[in-house]
Design an enzyme around this catalytic site. Structure first.
Site, mmCIF file in Angstrom:
data_model
loop_
_atom_site.group_PDB
_atom_site.id
_atom_site.type_symbol
_atom_site.label_atom_id
_atom_site.label_comp_id
_atom_site.label_asym_id
_atom_site.label_seq_id
_atom_site.Cartn_x
_atom_site.Cartn_y
_atom_site.Cartn_z
ATOM 1 N N SER A 75 -1.334 -7.212 -6.941
ATOM 2 C CA SER A 75 -0.367 -6.565 -6.028
ATOM 3 C C SER A 75 0.967 -7.719 -6.430
ATOM 4 O O SER A 75 0.898 -9.011 -6.432
ATOM 5 C CB SER A 75 -0.498 -6.648 -4.624
ATOM 6 O OG SER A 75 0.850 -6.670 -3.963
ATOM 7 N N TYR A 125 -5.384 -10.080 2.597
ATOM 8 C CA TYR A 125 -5.393 -9.252 1.760
ATOM 9 C C TYR A 125 -4.532 -9.858 0.311
ATOM 10 O O TYR A 125 -4.943 -9.932 -0.878
ATOM 11 C CB TYR A 125 -4.376 -8.104 2.012
ATOM 12 C CG TYR A 125 -3.942 -6.937 0.914
ATOM 13 C CD1 TYR A 125 -4.794 -5.999 0.559
ATOM 14 C CD2 TYR A 125 -2.564 -6.980 0.563
ATOM 15 C CE1 TYR A 125 -4.296 -5.215 -0.562
ATOM 16 C CE2 TYR A 125 -2.372 -6.029 -0.375
ATOM 17 C CZ TYR A 125 -3.029 -5.150 -1.030
ATOM 18 O OH TYR A 125 -2.635 -4.403 -2.142
ATOM 19 N N LYS A 135 -5.797 -10.473 -3.526
ATOM 20 C CA LYS A 135 -5.027 -10.067 -4.756
ATOM 21 C C LYS A 135 -4.428 -11.369 -5.521
ATOM 22 O O LYS A 135 -4.359 -11.204 -6.929
ATOM 23 C CB LYS A 135 -3.726 -9.360 -4.297
ATOM 24 C CG LYS A 135 -4.248 -7.971 -3.548
ATOM 25 C CD LYS A 135 -4.911 -7.043 -4.626
ATOM 26 C CE LYS A 135 -5.134 -5.697 -4.030
ATOM 27 N NZ LYS A 135 -5.833 -4.508 -4.932
ATOM 28 N N THR A 156 2.482 5.920 -1.929
ATOM 29 C CA THR A 156 0.906 6.580 -1.486
ATOM 30 C C THR A 156 0.677 6.211 -0.340
ATOM 31 O O THR A 156 1.334 5.614 0.799
ATOM 32 C CB THR A 156 -0.088 5.639 -2.403
ATOM 33 O OG1 THR A 156 -0.223 4.421 -1.723
ATOM 34 C CG2 THR A 156 0.418 5.314 -3.954
#
Ligand code: NAP
Length: 277
Positions: A170, A183, A187, A218
């Protein structure tokens, strides 16, 4: 269409010959006769990558956790005349990883590309407030799973010429959001995995690169900011729009193609702006 998957030639022309061909007659079918396994590919970025690699001539093995999503994605792409098959694979489950490998080999007899898209973020909150379960889940799915899946596919990929792995990280790792700490750590670890595996697998002629999306429209990005996402982030943006899954798909296609045959250990930001030097 299913039949086409069983007809992949087991012996392909040498890589150099394919490279020459791709620059002329087969341009647009640069991945012809090659096989791509893609995790997390029934919607969003993964689905778009699956469609693009199949349009470029690859036989694509689609996967995600839910059978219904797999069936839907496979049906949609077959309707477009693309060569795809699918299986359920929760990347954090060892038995599902085995099933994905077995499906690829059963239907295609080989694997050239592994694209690891599946990723989770079960929590929006402080890093140090995250439970051990959150840490385990995020690191297991986002970091460990790609490495373990690749280790299972390695014997088959190293038999091919010019195999390639793409990990999906990311762009957020360059400017971490305080509420996406675990998270973000996962990443960031994928950058380390990319560099390490690139060095480890270069002698086997397997390239490993990393895709770093910015905010791509998304379901995943909606979960974080909701419908006002664009208002939150547009001040940072050079290109005045959110990213689309197709913005990512073209880069993955390039990284798999012979045109990227001298690129490994790299990361490419697809974010509408550049967050680094
Ligand atoms: P998405 O639209 O929510 O799609 C996620 C896909 O992954 C679905 O096909 C889902 O299907 C599957 N999936 C989820 N958990 C899985 C698991 N444990 N094992 C296997 N498949 C799983 O998400 P996306 O936006 O395309 O995100 C894809 C990747 O891009 C993620 O790694 C994410 O971290 C990264 N990314 C996204 C953005 C963004 O703005 N969208 C930005 C940076 C990075 P099932 O529900 O059937 O499993």
């Amino acid at each position: 269409m299913f039949k086409a998957l069983t007809q992949v030639p087991r012996v392909l022309p040498p890589f150099a010959a394919r490279r020459r061909a791709s620059s002329a007659a087969t341009r647009g079918r640069t991945l012809a006769d090659q096989v791509a396994v893609i995790t997390g590919s029934t919607k969003g970025i993964g689905f778009s990558i699956a469609r693009r690699l199949a349009q470029d001539g690859a036989h694509v093995v689609i996967s995600s956790r839910k059978q219904q999503n797999v069936d839907q994605a496979v049906a949609e792409l077959r309707k477009e005349g693309l060569s795809v098959t699918g299986t359920v694979c929760h990347v954090g489950k060892t038995e599902d990883q085995h099933k994905l490998v077995a499906t690829a080999l059963e239907h295609c007899g080989a694997v050239d590309f592994l694209v690891c898209v599946a990723g989770v973020n079960p929590m929006v909150g402080s890093t140090l407030g995250s439970s051990e379960q959150v840490w385990d889940k995020v690191l297991n799915v986002n970091v460990k799973a790609p490495a373990l899946l690749l280790s299972q596919l390695l014997p088959y990929m190293e038999k091919r010429e010019g195999s390639s792995v793409i990990l999906v990280s990311s762009a957020g790792v360059y400017s971490p959001h305080a509420m996406l700490g675990v998270y973000n750590v996962s990443k960031t670890a994928l950058l380390g995995l990319t560099k390490t595996l690139a060095a480890e697998l270069a002698p086997k002629n397997i390239r490993v690169n990393c895709l770093m999306p910015g905010v791509i429209e998304t379901d995943f990005s909606q979960l974080f900011e909701g419908p006002n996402l664009w208002n939150h982030i547009k001040v940072f943006y050079g290109v005045q729009r959110l990213g689309r899954p197709e913005d990512c798909a073209g880069i993955v296609s390039f990284l798999c193609s012979p045109d990227a045959s001298y690129i490994t250990g790299e990361s490419i930001v697809v974010a509408g702006f550049s967050p680094r030097l």
